[in-house]
Motif scaffolding. Structure first.
Motif, short mmCIF file in Angstrom:
data_model
loop_
_atom_site.label_atom_id
_atom_site.label_comp_id
_atom_site.label_asym_id
_atom_site.label_seq_id
_atom_site.Cartn_x
_atom_site.Cartn_y
_atom_site.Cartn_z
N UNK A 18 68.26 74.13 48.32
CA UNK A 18 69.47 74.38 47.53
C UNK A 18 70.01 75.73 47.95
N UNK A 19 71.28 75.98 47.64
CA UNK A 19 71.87 77.27 48.01
C UNK A 19 71.57 78.32 46.95
N UNK A 20 71.58 79.57 47.38
CA UNK A 20 71.26 80.68 46.48
C UNK A 20 72.26 80.76 45.34
N UNK A 21 71.75 81.03 44.14
CA UNK A 21 72.60 81.14 42.96
C UNK A 21 71.83 81.75 41.81
N UNK A 22 72.43 81.68 40.63
CA UNK A 22 71.83 82.34 39.46
C UNK A 22 70.49 81.73 39.06
N UNK A 23 70.32 80.42 39.27
CA UNK A 23 69.09 79.74 38.86
C UNK A 23 68.08 79.59 40.00
N UNK A 24 68.33 80.27 41.11
CA UNK A 24 67.48 80.10 42.29
C UNK A 24 66.02 80.43 42.02
N UNK A 25 65.77 81.58 41.39
CA UNK A 25 64.40 82.00 41.17
C UNK A 25 63.66 81.02 40.27
N UNK A 26 64.33 80.59 39.19
CA UNK A 26 63.71 79.66 38.25
C UNK A 26 63.31 78.36 38.95
N UNK A 27 64.22 77.80 39.73
CA UNK A 27 63.93 76.54 40.41
C UNK A 27 62.93 76.72 41.54
N UNK A 28 63.07 77.81 42.29
CA UNK A 28 62.22 78.02 43.46
C UNK A 28 60.75 78.09 43.06
N UNK A 29 60.42 79.03 42.16
CA UNK A 29 59.02 79.20 41.79
C UNK A 29 58.51 78.05 40.93
N UNK A 30 59.40 77.46 40.11
CA UNK A 30 58.98 76.33 39.30
C UNK A 30 58.59 75.13 40.14
N UNK A 31 59.43 74.74 41.10
CA UNK A 31 59.13 73.59 41.95
C UNK A 31 58.01 73.91 42.93
N UNK A 32 57.94 75.17 43.35
CA UNK A 32 56.84 75.56 44.25
C UNK A 32 55.50 75.42 43.55
N UNK A 33 55.44 75.77 42.28
CA UNK A 33 54.20 75.61 41.52
C UNK A 33 53.84 74.15 41.31
#
Length: 343
Positions: free
Chosen positions: A54-69
């Motif tokens: 996905x492209x960088x945005x306001x919710x990037x950190x939440x989705x990135x680490x959540x899906x990575x976990x």
């Protein structure tokens, strides 16, 4: 068969598209923008997902680490690059954007964005709230100035933030009409200013307790704000292979346009974090115009100012500061005046 997932993320929902290794669309859905909802849907898909993007945005950190976990391989892509690629599409919808992101992910034509740590985001939040309170304090002071002009009361051009209330309040308390209208603004401004002072103390305390920031502050012109801003923006210094690329990352290097016989360097690119660029510019300006201590970097900047002008010289010194601060961070060294070159 390999499968790639593109997400077009909005505040409450996201469009999802799954394509295979040949680029064929296998599934499209609109889901709530929640980690559990997306993970459950992909697990139910039944095939191995190579990568989610996905492209960088306001919710990037939440989705990135959540899906990575959740066990997925995640890629956050640079927004400007994704926008340029998607601009070739005839219609712009969330569905087509998700499809385009999935295709970009499949082809590998993207630049991944570094996801900052929670500590870095905490520092950025502290700096942002401090800046926001200062801006609101100044806005209210300017509003008071404008109201007083109507009644013929002209305040001095420069009034320190701490003495503004003490200067204005006695003036208007003698006038019942003015007091009725303006005192609530002064009261609100006073409260905001007190909260700003508290955040300013927290910023300075955070910088004084951080070993990296203390080393950075040995550079003339670099104070707690500049050191914390730079540290929070870089987060991990090892993600830059060369210190020179740090200046380019924050948009302090010239653009270049080359086509055939034309090869024109332009103005600085202004890519990356605007706050970091502005902070480095302010630090460079302080180094050149305010610091009394001499150093090779200041002498180099002053020579450049005489030949290229003040603005270009300050930008050049800001670019050098970005490189210098990163190198000091990597090497664990303090600023040494005699070691700084002017290249």
């Amino acid at each position: 068969m390999e499968y790639f997932v593109g997400l077009d993320v909005s505040l409450r929902s996201c469009a999802l598209c799954i394509v295979d290794g040949r680029g064929k669309v296998c599934m499209e859905r609109e889901l709530p923008c929640e980690v559990d909802e997306i993970a459950n849907f992909l697990n139910a898909f039944g095939a191995a997902i190579v990568r989610i993007g996905f492209e960088a945005g306001a919710l990037s950190q939440h989705l990135f680490f959540g899906l990575q976990n959740m066990g997925f391989e995640i890629v956050c892509m640079e927004a400007r690059q994704v926008s340029a690629a998607l601009s070739a599409m005839r219609n712009k919808t969330d569905k087509t954007d998700a499809k385009g992101i999935a295709q970009i992910l499949r082809t590998g034509w993207f630049s991944p964005v570094h996801m900052k740590s929670r500590e870095a985001h905490g520092l950025r939040a502290l700096l942002s709230t401090r800046k926001a309170l200062l801006k609101k304090t100044m806005d209210l002071a300017n509003e008071v100035r404008g109201l007083l002009k109507i009644f013929g009361v002209r305040l001095p051009r420069t009034v320190k933030h701490g003495s503004f209330d003490g200067l204005v309040r006695p003036m208007i308390e003698m006038d019942e009409v003015l007091a009725h209208a303006v005192i609530p603004l002064l009261d609100a401004r006073a409260v905001l200013f007190q909260h700003y002072l508290e955040l300013d103390r927290r910023v300075k305390r955070a910088a004084s307790q951080d070993e990296v920031c203390m080393r950075m502050m040995t550079v003339p012109g670099v104070g707690p704000i500049a050191a914390l801003t730079f540290k929070a923006a870089v987060d991990d210094p090892n993600r830059f292979k060369r210190s020179r690329t740090v200046a380019a990352h924050f948009g302090l290097t010239p653009r270049r346009y080359q086509s055939g016989e034309h090869d024109n360097p332009g103005r600085i690119s202004k890519a990356g974090d605007q706050n970091v660029r502005a902070t480095l510019y302010a630090a460079a300006n302080a180094l050149l115009m305010r610091t009394m201590a001499g150093s090779q970097i200041k002498s180099w900047g002053m020579r450049l100012m005489r030949t290229k002008g003040r603005r270009r010289a300050v930008v050049a010194v800001a670019r050098k500061l970005a490189v210098l601060l990163h190198r000091m961070w990597i090497d664990g060294t303090e600023f040494r005046q005699e070691k700084v070159g002017g290249h």
